[in-house]
Write an enzyme that holds these catalytic residues in place. Structure first.
Site, PDB file in Angstrom:
ATOM      1  N   CYS A 101       0.860  -1.189   0.000  1.00 36.83           N
ATOM      2  CA  CYS A 101       0.000   0.000   0.000  1.00 36.83           C
ATOM      3  C   CYS A 101       0.889   1.229   0.000  1.00 36.83           C
ATOM      4  O   CYS A 101       1.880   1.273   0.736  1.00 36.83           O
ATOM      5  CB  CYS A 101      -0.889  -0.021   1.244  1.00 36.83           C
ATOM      6  SG  CYS A 101      -2.029   1.374   1.342  1.00 36.83           S
ATOM      7  N   GLU A 144      -8.893  -1.291  -2.159  1.00 35.94           N
ATOM      8  CA  GLU A 144      -9.213   0.143  -2.245  1.00 35.94           C
ATOM      9  C   GLU A 144     -10.521   0.470  -1.537  1.00 35.94           C
ATOM     10  O   GLU A 144     -10.626   1.497  -0.854  1.00 35.94           O
ATOM     11  CB  GLU A 144      -9.259   0.601  -3.703  1.00 35.94           C
ATOM     12  CG  GLU A 144      -7.962   0.405  -4.489  1.00 35.94           C
ATOM     13  CD  GLU A 144      -6.726   0.974  -3.812  1.00 35.94           C
ATOM     14  OE1 GLU A 144      -6.856   1.922  -3.008  1.00 35.94           O
ATOM     15  OE2 GLU A 144      -5.628   0.448  -4.050  1.00 35.94           O
TER      16      GLU A 144
END
Ligand code: NI
Length: 174
Positions: A101, A144
């Site tokens: 991430c 997401e």
């Protein structure tokens, strides 16, 4: 020229909050966020970005799977803006695979995700889109969407031994 935004890093409150539903996709404020997300993601090696990562608590994500040094086996797709996205699992089947991430640099971990999902979202024109996603792209989508609910992938890791440094991760693919 749209601004490249700073990416919020783990520990920032904004990554732990719930994003608001986008009511008017054509508003200048929302357009600006979409443009900034597009520019910011294009300047990284990432395969997805959620609005909270540029400190905007709106339900907007971009999924942009592409092969890179960070994800050498990612399929290639055009960056897709998804507004007010949601998904349902097509089966209970999950698999663990590596995630990283942009808000948590230097770390990778094995994360269980649904292998196939149906997704719904509004595209940049405000039209509702439904499609089926599988494998890596389904994984990015679930990652997401988690950001829109204040969740990061480390929250879903089953055991600490599934967390490794990016340096060690890259060695797995040589
Ligand atoms: Ni992320």
């Amino acid at each position: 020229m749209t601004q490249n935004c700073e990416i919020a890093q783990l520990g920032a409150d904004v990554l732990r909050q719930i994003s608001a539903k986008v009511e008017n996709i054509n508003s200048p404020a929302i357009r600006k966020i979409i443009d900034e997300m597009t520019t910011t993601l294009a300047n990284t090696q990432g395969v997805g970005l959620a609005a909270p990562q540029i400190s905007q608590l709106q339900r907007i994500i971009i999924v942009a799977s592409r092969p890179s040094t960070r994800y050498p086996h990612a399929p290639l797709m055009l960056p897709t803006v998804m507004v007010n996205p949601s998904y349902e699992a097509l089966s209970e089947q999950t698999e663990k695979d590596w995630e990283g991430c942009l808000s948590i640099p230097g770390i990778r971990a094995l994360v269980p995700r649904y292998t196939s999902i149906t997704v719904q979202y509004e595209d940049v024109r405000g039209l509702t889109v439904q499609s089926m996603l599988e494998g890596f792209v389904a994984r990015v989508f679930q990652h997401e969407i988690d950001h829109l609910d204040g969740t990061v992938y480390l929250d879903r890791v089953e055991t600490n031994t599934d967390i490794i440094s990016e340096t060690e991760y890259l060695k797995l693919f040589v």
